[in-house]
Design a protein around this motif. Structure first.
Motif, PDB file in Angstrom:
ATOM      1  N   GLY A 108      14.567  -7.559  21.823  1.00 50.95           N
ATOM      2  CA  GLY A 108      14.733  -8.912  21.298  1.00 50.95           C
ATOM      3  C   GLY A 108      15.345  -8.999  19.913  1.00 50.95           C
ATOM      4  O   GLY A 108      15.408 -10.077  19.331  1.00 50.95           O
ATOM      5  N   LYS A 109      15.792  -7.865  19.368  1.00 50.89           N
ATOM      6  CA  LYS A 109      16.424  -7.868  18.047  1.00 50.89           C
ATOM      7  C   LYS A 109      17.840  -7.300  18.156  1.00 50.89           C
ATOM      8  O   LYS A 109      18.181  -6.615  19.113  1.00 50.89           O
ATOM      9  N   ILE A 110      18.631  -7.555  17.136  1.00 48.00           N
ATOM     10  CA  ILE A 110      20.016  -7.107  17.109  1.00 48.00           C
ATOM     11  C   ILE A 110      20.076  -5.691  16.535  1.00 48.00           C
ATOM     12  O   ILE A 110      19.565  -5.432  15.449  1.00 48.00           O
ATOM     13  N   THR A 111      20.711  -4.782  17.278  1.00 49.88           N
ATOM     14  CA  THR A 111      20.910  -3.423  16.757  1.00 49.88           C
ATOM     15  C   THR A 111      22.297  -3.288  16.140  1.00 49.88           C
ATOM     16  O   THR A 111      22.464  -2.541  15.178  1.00 49.88           O
ATOM     17  N   GLU A 112      23.273  -4.001  16.707  1.00 50.96           N
ATOM     18  CA  GLU A 112      24.638  -3.992  16.170  1.00 50.96           C
ATOM     19  C   GLU A 112      25.260  -5.365  16.353  1.00 50.96           C
ATOM     20  O   GLU A 112      25.105  -5.972  17.406  1.00 50.96           O
ATOM     21  N   TYR A 113      25.942  -5.809  15.313  1.00 47.95           N
ATOM     22  CA  TYR A 113      26.707  -7.053  15.387  1.00 47.95           C
ATOM     23  C   TYR A 113      28.158  -6.706  15.071  1.00 47.95           C
ATOM     24  O   TYR A 113      28.445  -6.067  14.061  1.00 47.95           O
ATOM     25  N   HIS A 114      29.050  -7.121  15.957  1.00 44.65           N
ATOM     26  CA  HIS A 114      30.496  -7.000  15.744  1.00 44.65           C
ATOM     27  C   HIS A 114      31.086  -8.377  15.979  1.00 44.65           C
ATOM     28  O   HIS A 114      30.489  -9.212  16.664  1.00 44.65           O
ATOM     29  N   GLU A 115      32.281  -8.592  15.455  1.00 50.40           N
ATOM     30  CA  GLU A 115      32.953  -9.855  15.724  1.00 50.40           C
ATOM     31  C   GLU A 115      34.451  -9.638  15.810  1.00 50.40           C
ATOM     32  O   GLU A 115      34.993  -8.725  15.208  1.00 50.40           O
ATOM     33  N   VAL A 116      35.066 -10.460  16.609  1.00 47.42           N
ATOM     34  CA  VAL A 116      36.514 -10.533  16.705  1.00 47.42           C
ATOM     35  C   VAL A 116      36.839 -11.963  16.331  1.00 47.42           C
ATOM     36  O   VAL A 116      36.303 -12.906  16.926  1.00 47.42           O
ATOM     37  N   ALA A 117      37.669 -12.147  15.302  1.00 44.22           N
ATOM     38  CA  ALA A 117      37.900 -13.498  14.791  1.00 44.22           C
ATOM     39  C   ALA A 117      39.361 -13.727  14.449  1.00 44.22           C
ATOM     40  O   ALA A 117      40.053 -12.815  13.995  1.00 44.22           O
ATOM     41  N   ASN A 118      39.778 -14.945  14.655  1.00 43.30           N
ATOM     42  CA  ASN A 118      41.103 -15.378  14.223  1.00 43.30           C
ATOM     43  C   ASN A 118      40.937 -15.954  12.816  1.00 43.30           C
ATOM     44  O   ASN A 118      40.662 -17.138  12.651  1.00 43.30           O
ATOM     45  N   THR A 119      41.099 -15.106  11.816  1.00 49.21           N
ATOM     46  CA  THR A 119      40.855 -15.516  10.436  1.00 49.21           C
ATOM     47  C   THR A 119      42.066 -16.136   9.757  1.00 49.21           C
ATOM     48  O   THR A 119      41.925 -16.761   8.703  1.00 49.21           O
ATOM     49  N   ALA A 120      43.240 -15.993  10.343  1.00 49.85           N
ATOM     50  CA  ALA A 120      44.458 -16.489   9.696  1.00 49.85           C
ATOM     51  C   ALA A 120      44.390 -17.983   9.328  1.00 49.85           C
ATOM     52  O   ALA A 120      44.773 -18.353   8.212  1.00 49.85           O
ATOM     53  N   PRO A 121      43.895 -18.860  10.208  1.00 51.69           N
ATOM     54  CA  PRO A 121      43.830 -20.278   9.820  1.00 51.69           C
ATOM     55  C   PRO A 121      42.987 -20.525   8.564  1.00 51.69           C
ATOM     56  O   PRO A 121      43.315 -21.391   7.754  1.00 51.69           O
ATOM     57  N   ALA A 122      41.932 -19.745   8.395  1.00 50.84           N
ATOM     58  CA  ALA A 122      41.093 -19.911   7.210  1.00 50.84           C
ATOM     59  C   ALA A 122      41.868 -19.589   5.936  1.00 50.84           C
ATOM     60  O   ALA A 122      41.732 -20.274   4.918  1.00 50.84           O
ATOM     61  N   PHE A 123      42.693 -18.550   5.992  1.00 49.02           N
ATOM     62  CA  PHE A 123      43.473 -18.181   4.818  1.00 49.02           C
ATOM     63  C   PHE A 123      44.526 -19.230   4.489  1.00 49.02           C
ATOM     64  O   PHE A 123      44.834 -19.476   3.328  1.00 49.02           O
ATOM     65  N   VAL A 124      45.075 -19.842   5.513  1.00 49.19           N
ATOM     66  CA  VAL A 124      46.019 -20.946   5.286  1.00 49.19           C
ATOM     67  C   VAL A 124      45.269 -22.122   4.663  1.00 49.19           C
ATOM     68  O   VAL A 124      45.750 -22.734   3.698  1.00 49.19           O
ATOM     69  N   ASP A 125      44.067 -22.416   5.185  1.00 49.36           N
ATOM     70  CA  ASP A 125      43.256 -23.515   4.654  1.00 49.36           C
ATOM     71  C   ASP A 125      42.996 -23.367   3.156  1.00 49.36           C
ATOM     72  O   ASP A 125      42.998 -24.354   2.420  1.00 49.36           O
ATOM     73  N   ILE A 126      42.756 -22.134   2.719  1.00 47.43           N
ATOM     74  CA  ILE A 126      42.424 -21.924   1.304  1.00 47.43           C
ATOM     75  C   ILE A 126      43.635 -21.511   0.479  1.00 47.43           C
ATOM     76  O   ILE A 126      43.507 -20.986  -0.618  1.00 47.43           O
ATOM     77  N   LYS A 127      44.826 -21.760   1.031  1.00 49.83           N
ATOM     78  CA  LYS A 127      46.088 -21.680   0.305  1.00 49.83           C
ATOM     79  C   LYS A 127      46.483 -20.276  -0.144  1.00 49.83           C
ATOM     80  O   LYS A 127      47.097 -20.103  -1.189  1.00 49.83           O
ATOM     81  N   PHE A 128      46.135 -19.261   0.671  1.00 51.89           N
ATOM     82  CA  PHE A 128      46.624 -17.922   0.379  1.00 51.89           C
ATOM     83  C   PHE A 128      48.114 -17.893   0.661  1.00 51.89           C
ATOM     84  O   PHE A 128      48.589 -18.512   1.611  1.00 51.89           O
TER      85      PHE A 128
END
Length: 156
Positions: A108-128
């Motif tokens: 019932g607990k997490i042993t490993e957390y991984h993620e696959v994310a489309n982060t590019a829109p966030a960087f555009v949002d914050i004006k990188f």
């Protein structure tokens, strides 16, 4: 704790800057692999990720998990994640991205957390600048491909 309750507690802990509650969702030997900051192993480091790292350059987090699927050993959930950036160039802009959370579970607990994310829109949002975004995305792609355990999650 059922899946919906665990995922809501997971998101709430980040939104409330409660690293202790977040770390309690993981096993003692749990590892959180963050798309931006890398791996954080053990309760103290996982709590530090939320209490310190997440809030260094951001505030006002919102995290929602959607359509979770689990066999009791592995849990997948789509998510939306957003925050208000405190980086000077962002001028207080809100960044948002979507991804998939991949969790390995034990008792019932997490042993490993991984993620696959489309982060590019966030960087555009914050004006990188586009050049900065390209470098970040290339680095994330290389890091993801270098993790053999994640290859089965990639769509080639």
């Amino acid at each position: 704790m059922n899946t919906a309750t665990m995922l809501r507690a997971f998101c709430d802990a980040v939104e409330q800057r409660n690293g202790k509650a977040f770390a309690e969702l993981f096993t003692e030997d749990g590892v959180y692999h963050d798309v931006f900051y890398g791996a954080f192993a053990g309760s103290a480091k996982i709590a530090e990720l939320v209490d310190d790292w997440f809030y260094r350059t951001a505030t006002d987090f919102r995290w929602d998990m959607h359509t979770p699927v689990s066999d009791g050993h592995t849990l997948y959930a789509r998510y939306t994640f957003s925050y208000r950036s405190t980086l000077p160039e962002a001028e207080g802009a809100r960044a948002m991205f979507e991804g998939v959370a991949i969790m390995k579970l034990r008792d019932g607990k997490i042993t490993e957390y991984h993620e696959v994310a489309n982060t590019a829109p966030a960087f555009v949002d914050i004006k990188f600048a586009p050049e900065r975004i390209a470098k970040i995305i290339a680095r994330q792609g290389a890091a993801l491909k270098a993790r053999p355990e994640m290859k089965r999650h990639l769509v080639e």
